[in-house]
Design an enzyme around this catalytic site. Structure first.
Site, PDB file in Angstrom:
ATOM      1  N   ARG A 139       1.049  11.218   3.071  1.00  0.00           N
ATOM      2  CA  ARG A 139       2.439  10.818   2.850  1.00  0.00           C
ATOM      3  C   ARG A 139       2.436   9.412   2.275  1.00  0.00           C
ATOM      4  O   ARG A 139       1.826   8.489   2.842  1.00  0.00           O
ATOM      5  CB  ARG A 139       3.246  10.814   4.153  1.00  0.00           C
ATOM      6  CG  ARG A 139       3.593  12.192   4.676  1.00  0.00           C
ATOM      7  CD  ARG A 139       4.661  12.846   3.828  1.00  0.00           C
ATOM      8  NE  ARG A 139       5.948  12.139   3.925  1.00  0.00           N
ATOM      9  CZ  ARG A 139       6.981  12.394   3.127  1.00  0.00           C
ATOM     10  NH1 ARG A 139       6.887  13.317   2.179  1.00  0.00           N
ATOM     11  NH2 ARG A 139       8.119  11.737   3.280  1.00  0.00           N
ATOM     12  N   ILE A 140       3.090   9.232   1.143  1.00  0.00           N
ATOM     13  CA  ILE A 140       3.220   7.905   0.556  1.00  0.00           C
ATOM     14  C   ILE A 140       4.211   7.102   1.390  1.00  0.00           C
ATOM     15  O   ILE A 140       5.335   7.541   1.628  1.00  0.00           O
ATOM     16  CB  ILE A 140       3.716   7.992  -0.902  1.00  0.00           C
ATOM     17  CG1 ILE A 140       2.730   8.823  -1.736  1.00  0.00           C
ATOM     18  CG2 ILE A 140       3.886   6.596  -1.488  1.00  0.00           C
ATOM     19  CD1 ILE A 140       1.346   8.255  -1.817  1.00  0.00           C
ATOM     20  N   ASN A 192      -5.757   1.966   4.253  1.00  0.00           N
ATOM     21  CA  ASN A 192      -6.078   3.346   3.885  1.00  0.00           C
ATOM     22  C   ASN A 192      -7.462   3.353   3.257  1.00  0.00           C
ATOM     23  O   ASN A 192      -7.921   2.347   2.723  1.00  0.00           O
ATOM     24  CB  ASN A 192      -5.051   3.898   2.901  1.00  0.00           C
ATOM     25  CG  ASN A 192      -5.275   5.379   2.631  1.00  0.00           C
ATOM     26  OD1 ASN A 192      -5.631   6.129   3.540  1.00  0.00           O
ATOM     27  ND2 ASN A 192      -5.074   5.809   1.391  1.00  0.00           N
ATOM     28  N   HIS A 244      -9.691   5.389   0.374  1.00  0.00           N
ATOM     29  CA  HIS A 244      -9.580   6.308  -0.754  1.00  0.00           C
ATOM     30  C   HIS A 244     -10.987   6.668  -1.226  1.00  0.00           C
ATOM     31  O   HIS A 244     -11.847   5.794  -1.373  1.00  0.00           O
ATOM     32  CB  HIS A 244      -8.798   5.664  -1.899  1.00  0.00           C
ATOM     33  CG  HIS A 244      -8.640   6.564  -3.088  1.00  0.00           C
ATOM     34  ND1 HIS A 244      -7.727   7.583  -3.108  1.00  0.00           N
ATOM     35  CD2 HIS A 244      -9.298   6.603  -4.274  1.00  0.00           C
ATOM     36  CE1 HIS A 244      -7.821   8.222  -4.273  1.00  0.00           C
ATOM     37  NE2 HIS A 244      -8.773   7.638  -4.995  1.00  0.00           N
ATOM     38  N   THR A 289       6.940   3.322  -3.946  1.00  0.00           N
ATOM     39  CA  THR A 289       8.149   4.106  -4.197  1.00  0.00           C
ATOM     40  C   THR A 289       9.191   3.238  -4.889  1.00  0.00           C
ATOM     41  O   THR A 289       9.133   2.001  -4.843  1.00  0.00           O
ATOM     42  CB  THR A 289       8.742   4.645  -2.882  1.00  0.00           C
ATOM     43  OG1 THR A 289       9.167   3.542  -2.077  1.00  0.00           O
ATOM     44  CG2 THR A 289       7.728   5.490  -2.136  1.00  0.00           C
ATOM     45  N   ASP A 290      10.165   3.914  -5.509  1.00  0.00           N
ATOM     46  CA  ASP A 290      11.279   3.178  -6.103  1.00  0.00           C
ATOM     47  C   ASP A 290      12.431   3.096  -5.107  1.00  0.00           C
ATOM     48  O   ASP A 290      12.295   3.513  -3.947  1.00  0.00           O
ATOM     49  CB  ASP A 290      11.714   3.825  -7.424  1.00  0.00           C
ATOM     50  CG  ASP A 290      12.207   5.263  -7.252  1.00  0.00           C
ATOM     51  OD1 ASP A 290      12.555   5.640  -6.106  1.00  0.00           O
ATOM     52  OD2 ASP A 290      12.252   6.002  -8.266  1.00  0.00           O
TER      53      ASP A 290
END
Length: 545
Positions: free
Chosen positions: A88-89, A103, A105, A140-141
């Protein structure tokens, strides 16, 4: 103690690894997931870690779900958030209220930031990939929509490179990145935070990690770095290791400038290749003869010197080195610090040797040496400077790293502590013996006459036994020389006078040793009673490997 809120979407193997290892004393305060069937829940419960489930309802917006997550976590105390496949972003709704969120990656960001980092790496044909631990930032925007170019774009804390092998598929690469990359990098990052060694500047988008973690850091020591990344390429597969049932290979570091047996040219290509033990012994032999500016020769057996000498000519140095213990030198490794000439080569082939190492050979010398089909002839090129700073010893689960023992003493460094002063010849012999003794396995004792070894006692658990062994070698194995009137060097102090008593019985007339025992006065008194001159170096020269 740092407490962590872990957030996972599936198995949470990184979180469980952190929980099991407690890096820096950190522990998981809670594990939260948005999937009630996530396997991490059962695994966390087995470890006594509280769990929370905050499912993503169909009508929930991103911010609403994050508020629910924050509400669930509000019952717990934690100073760090660690994501592991959370899928989930996260937006500013969560990140502005939570402490630093990390996080991991499965790629070396900014390369391959998408969902299929392993497949992307294979498709691009890269030879190295890895993983990245980074600080999570808002991607996110204003409407909660994901901005793809901002995903996995937070400042990097640490990375771990992982090789991509020919024949890898996505599954094999994924497993290697996890177990060899993420399982190293994520706990490392957590430990840094637990140790208070990390500064996160969110406005500048930078992470600073303290790198000065030398256990010894002063004007005489540079200390050791926080992390060492070593990348070696396999140069050759060996027939076997120390024993026939062990597989082995030799790896090379192409950045090494120092003369090395790994990079040496084997001149007689028809001879069999070097074995694991040959490499090990040849390396020890080469390191020993690098100690001397004068023509020097050494014969090594099982990484210990069977004999070493310096002289006006190479052939004379080899003759003196060999005569220390010709029986033990059988099947040994010869190292020379000058171009090998025909006269020296003739002596070398007079008895069985496995390898000869030198910084070059005359044509006549090669013609002689090539008479022996399986005598491996290595040309290491110009010896030059000793540039490699560290030595390493692998341990199960890690490795020891230390600075090489490059100490070198002169007559001026010696502190005479006895009534009798050493003669000039004895002082010269002390310096030679000390430089040679550095390469003898501890407990080590070395008898020297002038600049040639007479007897060597190595690898004993008792120092007095090492003296007895050196005396036995000098009396029974040396040819044309003995311990009478020789100098004795000890790689550490004598804890009791008994070592001096044994030396006097063997005929030793001078001793060089570090000093520093609580019984130094008794040891010095014993030397005075026997008319033995003694000097302290003030430093020891253990060699345990």
């Amino acid at each position: 103690m740092t407490r962590i809120a872990g957030m996972a979407g599936n198995r949470g193997r990184n979180l469980l690894n952190i929980a099991d290892r407690n890096p820096g004393g950190a522990e998981l305060a809670v594990v939260l997931t948005n999937d009630a069937d996530a396997p991490v829940l059962e695994a966390a419960a087995e470890r006594g870690i509280p769990t929370e489930v905050v499912p993503l309802e169909d009508d929930m917006s991103r911010s609403e779900h994050e508020e629910a997550v924050l509400e669930a976590l509000s019952e717990y105390d934690f100073e760090l958030v660690c994501l592991d496949g959370y899928m989930r972003i996260l937006s500013e709704t969560f990140l502005s209220e939570a402490p630093t969120t990390l996080n991991v990656h499965p790629a070396l960001l900014p390369a391959f930031p998408g969902m299929d980092a392993w497949g992307d790496a294979l498709e691009e044909g890269v030879s190295v990939t890895g993983c990245t631990v980074h600080v999570v930032t808002d991607a996110t925007d204003g409407d909660g929509n994901v901005v793809e170019e901002d995903v996995d774009a937070g400042p990097i804390v640490t990375q771990e490179p992982i090789p991509v092998y020919e024949g890898d598929d996505e599954e094999s690469l994924k497993e290697r990145v996890l177990y060899e990359g993420e399982f190293r990098a994520y706990p490392r990052a957590v430990k840094w935070f637990a140790d208070g060694a990390v500064d996160v500047d969110t406005e500048a988008g930078e992470v600073t990690v303290e790198s000065d973690v030398a256990t010894v850091g002063d004007e005489d020591h540079d200390g050791l770095p926080l992390r060492r990344l070593v990348s070696n390429d396999r140069a050759d597969t060996l027939r076997y290791g120390e024993n026939p049932h062990q597989d082995a290979a030799v790896y090379t570091d192409y950045t090494t400038d120092e003369a090395s047996v790994v990079h040496a040219d084997q001149l007689n290509e028809g001879a069999k290749a070097l074995s694991y033990n040959n490499y090990n012994d040849a390396d020890g032999a080469l390191n020993l003869i690098k100690e001397f500016d004068e023509p020097a020769a050494a014969v090594i057996k099982h990484t210990n010197p069977a004999g070493c000498a310096t002289a006006d000519s190479l052939s004379e140095a080899y003759e003196k080195a060999l005569s220390t213990d010709p029986m033990s030198a059988f099947g040994g490794i010869v190292a020379l610090n000058r171009e090998c000439d025909a006269e020296t080569a003739e002596q070398i082939i007079d008895s069985f040797k496995e390898v000869v190492v030198a910084p070059g050979y005359t044509d006549d010398a090669l013609e002689v040496l090539f008479e022996k089909d399986n005598l491996r002839v290595l040309d290491v090129g110009e010896l030059g400077e000793r540039t490699e700073r560290f030595t390493e010893k692998p341990l199960v689960g890690g490795r020891l790293v230390q600075e090489r023992d490059l100490q070198s003493i002169s007559v001026d460094d010696l502190e005479v502590v006895t009534e009798r002063e050493p003669t000039d010849e004895e002082l010269e012999s002390m310096v030679f013996a000390w430089q040679t003794l550095k390469h003898v396995k501890s407990n080590g004792i070395l008898f020297a006459d002038g600049t040639e070894t007479v007897g060597i006692g190595m690898g004993q658990v008792s120092r007095v036994d090492a003296v007895r062994l050196a005396a036995m070698k000098a009396d029974e194995h040396a040819e044309g020389k003995d311990a009478e009137g020789a100098v004795m060097a000890s790689d550490a102090f004598f804890p009791f006078p008994d070592g001096i008593e044994e030396a006097a019985e063997a005929g030793i007339e001078a001793v060089v040793q570090p000093g520093g025992s609580v019984n130094d006065d008794d040891v010095i008194e014993a030397a005075d009673e026997h008319g033995i001159a003694m000097a302290f170096t003030g430093q020891r020269s253990f060699r345990h490997d």
